[in-house]
Design an enzyme around this catalytic site. Structure first.
Site, mmCIF file in Angstrom:
data_model
loop_
_atom_site.group_PDB
_atom_site.id
_atom_site.type_symbol
_atom_site.label_atom_id
_atom_site.label_comp_id
_atom_site.label_asym_id
_atom_site.label_seq_id
_atom_site.Cartn_x
_atom_site.Cartn_y
_atom_site.Cartn_z
ATOM 1 N N ASP A 1 21.741 -5.766 -28.915
ATOM 2 C CA ASP A 1 22.099 -5.624 -30.336
ATOM 3 C C ASP A 1 23.158 -4.545 -30.519
ATOM 4 O OD1 ASP A 1 19.649 -4.199 -29.471
ATOM 5 O OD2 ASP A 1 19.889 -3.142 -31.359
ATOM 6 N N LYS B 1 25.580 3.493 -43.347
ATOM 7 C CA LYS B 1 24.466 3.652 -42.412
ATOM 8 C C LYS B 1 23.599 4.808 -42.911
ATOM 9 C CE LYS B 1 23.837 4.114 -37.409
ATOM 10 N NZ LYS B 1 24.528 4.125 -36.111
ATOM 11 N N ARG C 1 18.679 0.119 -41.454
ATOM 12 C CA ARG C 1 19.118 1.263 -42.269
ATOM 13 C C ARG C 1 20.614 1.185 -42.514
ATOM 14 N NH1 ARG C 1 19.758 6.461 -38.509
ATOM 15 N NH2 ARG C 1 20.213 5.439 -36.550
ATOM 16 N N ASP D 1 12.414 4.391 -42.137
ATOM 17 C CA ASP D 1 12.630 4.806 -43.525
ATOM 18 C C ASP D 1 13.999 4.390 -44.055
ATOM 19 O OD1 ASP D 1 14.249 6.449 -42.080
ATOM 20 O OD2 ASP D 1 13.309 8.335 -42.682
HETATM 21 P P1 AMP Z 1 19.557 1.390 -32.751
HETATM 22 O O1 AMP Z 1 18.733 1.906 -31.614
HETATM 23 O O2 AMP Z 1 20.172 2.444 -33.616
HETATM 24 O O3 AMP Z 1 20.523 0.363 -32.319
HETATM 25 O O4 AMP Z 1 18.533 0.671 -33.727
HETATM 26 C C1 AMP Z 1 17.672 -0.371 -33.326
HETATM 27 C C2 AMP Z 1 17.002 -0.988 -34.528
HETATM 28 O O5 AMP Z 1 16.213 -0.048 -35.222
HETATM 29 C C3 AMP Z 1 17.981 -1.546 -35.560
HETATM 30 O O6 AMP Z 1 17.414 -2.723 -36.081
HETATM 31 C C4 AMP Z 1 18.045 -0.451 -36.581
HETATM 32 O O7 AMP Z 1 18.421 -0.922 -37.850
HETATM 33 C C5 AMP Z 1 16.600 0.030 -36.589
HETATM 34 N N1 AMP Z 1 16.464 1.429 -37.062
HETATM 35 C C6 AMP Z 1 16.888 2.563 -36.437
HETATM 36 N N2 AMP Z 1 16.611 3.650 -37.187
HETATM 37 C C7 AMP Z 1 16.001 3.199 -38.327
HETATM 38 C C8 AMP Z 1 15.475 3.836 -39.489
HETATM 39 N N3 AMP Z 1 15.506 5.148 -39.652
HETATM 40 N N4 AMP Z 1 14.960 3.046 -40.444
HETATM 41 C C9 AMP Z 1 14.907 1.710 -40.294
HETATM 42 N N5 AMP Z 1 15.378 1.053 -39.222
HETATM 43 C C10 AMP Z 1 15.932 1.791 -38.242
HETATM 44 MG MG MG Z 2 21.976 -0.631 -33.066
#
Ligand code: AMP
Ligand code: MG
Length: 483
Positions: free
Chosen positions: A250, A111, A91, A123
């Site tokens: 990540d 973002k 996203r 989404d």
């Molecule tokens: P995070 O926990 O924010 O580091 O996200 C982990 C993974 O989930 C990353 O690859 C993000 O891009 C993906 N991600 C988190 N929220 C969304 C969303 N609403 N739509 C698509 N991908 C998401």
């Molecule tokens: Mg992340």
């Protein structure tokens, strides 16, 4: 509507194509600026100040990109709570790199800007509340002098995002010295092509550690430098009581900046075993475990680099292992540096760790507030220390007075400015401010909180309600990934 005159570069797209996908933000219905960080914009020499709000909103929502932009989403992998997955910007979209007048390069990333090939079931969107939270905490970290990605703007989309219920959506403009993560290296290694790994390593060294270009062992040298930066970063977090909450590989940058403010929070009472995140059932990312987790993440980084460390597998493994094992010492010395500074200890003596731990133990057994206890100690405000009558503390305080540079004991502005903050983003204040936006559409409490945390060291009379934890101690406080 005008296209803004941002001259963005794209050095990242010199990497092999597996590392990114070219993609544009998905336009939104009615973008409006909720917050714009004038100060950051000026300091980066972005020519955005003075641009009318409509044009800014159109640009910073991704509806109208500046001319000649080549937006991308980045591919990466990562261990999430210990489990490996191929991920990527699900996203987020980097619209380009901005280079300041002094030659510093920053990614400008949106973002919440719509789906990408890495979105999986998501989404591609973000809620207004979670983007405001990231804006607030990242700006607080910056004001506390801790390396972090920054927040340039939050634009509401005029669209709903569904998270159990419809919530207002938004796009955050994030500024980072890059978005290269430990997970980006894991992704390169997982591709099975040594050329990908070589290209990423060279690119990273050029962008973040140019002095290593001369090294005979660049991959090993990179591992060691990243290890040092992470040791420093985590020690700084510990100094202010910050709990990241989701230290997946990540979410660990190679630049040493704090990134991804999801379920993070600051300690109120000092309890090192605290983990606030609702999904961190095993307390993997608890306050006291952050250094050990960074060490674990660095081991994953080292594994990814192995083929470049030495052509002989056993030699590579031995060298990597030795390097990763150094982290503990790096961290220990950074932590001592941070804590000595917090306690006005002017030089190094072997008994210092004991002195520091004794204070922390008294604080912990009294259930005292971490931020306020340090502030009171070094600002000559023992009246504000809840355990000031505790005999153990009285003894300790005498020892401490003998050990510290009492000339530094604060009253004059100079020290108060940068040692122990009076204000941190208190959990109940953050929740209160976000609720006001979500329920009543009222941004004022949020803006006031932002003012407070942007100048954290000096107590101001009109901000007294921001000084302590909530009266009920916010028992059982939980944070949510709140996407
Ligand atoms: P995070 O926990 O924010 O580091 O996200 C982990 C993974 O989930 C990353 O690859 C993000 O891009 C993906 N991600 C988190 N929220 C969304 C969303 N609403 N739509 C698509 N991908 C998401
Ligand atoms: Mg992340």
């Amino acid at each position: 509507m005008n296209n803004l005159n941002l001259k963005l570069q794209n050095s990242y797209t010199d990497l092999p194509e597996v590392f990114f996908t070219r993609i544009s933000p998905t336009p939104v219905t009615s973008p409006e600026i909720v917050l714009f960080n004038d100060y950051l914009s000026e300091s980066l020499n972005l020519s955005l100040t003075g641009v009318n709000k409509k044009d800014l909103a159109a640009t910073l929502s991704g509806n109208l990109l500046p001319n000649n932009t080549n937006p991308i989403s980045q591919a990466y992998a990562g261990h999430q709570f210990g489990h490996f997955s191929i991920l990527g910007d699900g996203r987020a979209i980097v619209i380009g790199e901005h280079v300041t007048k002094c030659g510093k390069r920053f990614d400008i990333q949106f973002k919440g800007s719509g789906p990408t090939p890495y979105s999986r079931q998501g989404d591609g969107r973000a809620t207004l509340s979670s983007m405001l939270r990231e804006y607030l905490i990242s700006e607080a970290m910056n004001a506390l002098g801790i390396p972090t990605t920054r927040s340039l703007a939050v634009v509401s989309s005029g669209e709903s995002v569904y998270r159990n219920k419809p919530l207002p959506g938004a796009i955050l403009t994030r500024v980072a010295s890059s978005h290269i993560r430990v997970g980006t290296f894991q992704y390169a290694a997982a591709s099975g092509q040594i050329n990908n790994l070589k290209a990423l390593t060279n690119y990273t060294i050029k962008r973040h550690y140019p002095l290593l270009l001369e090294s005979d062992y660049p991959a090993l040298a990179l591992l060691e430098e990243v290890s040092k930066r992470q040791a420093k970063l985590i020690a700084e977090w510990m100094g202010v009581g910050f709990i990241h909450g989701v230290m997946n590989t990540d979410n660990m940058t190679i630049s040493g900046e704090t990134i991804d403010y999801g379920p993070c929070a600051f300690l109120d009472k000092y309890d090192p075993s605290i983990a606030f995140s609702s999904i961190d059932h095993g307390k993997r990312y608890a306050f006291e475990k952050q250094a050990a987790i960074a060490n674990w993440n660095l081991a994953r980084f080292a594994e990814s680099l192995l083929p470049l460390i030495d052509p002989d597998k056993d030699t590579a493994l031995k060298l990597a292992e030795n390097s990763v094992n150094q982290f503990r010492d790096f961290f220990e010395s950074e932590w001592l540096r941070v804590m000595r500074k917090k306690m006005l200890i002017p030089d190094e003596k072997s008994d210092d760790p004991k002195l520091i731990w004794e204070f922390l133990e008294i604080m912990q057994s009294s259930g005292a507030d971490y931020t306020n206890s340090f502030y009171a100690l070094t600002n000559n405000r023992l009246d504000l220390i809840s355990f000031s009558k505790n005999p153990n503390f009285i003894n300790w305080h005498k020892k401490w007075q003998n050990r510290t540079n009492q000339n530094l004991l604060i009253n004059e502005d100079s020290n108060e400015k940068s040692i122990n903050p009076a204000y941190i983003p208190r959990n109940h204040k953050v929740e209160e401010a976000l609720q006001a936006v979500e329920v009543n559409g009222n941004i004022e409490p949020f803006k006031r909180l932002l003012t407070v945390i942007s100048n954290p060291y000096k107590i101001r009379d009109d901000f007294s309600e921001y000084l302590g934890p909530s009266e009920d101690g916010l028992v059982g406080y939980q944070t949510f990934c709140g996407t």
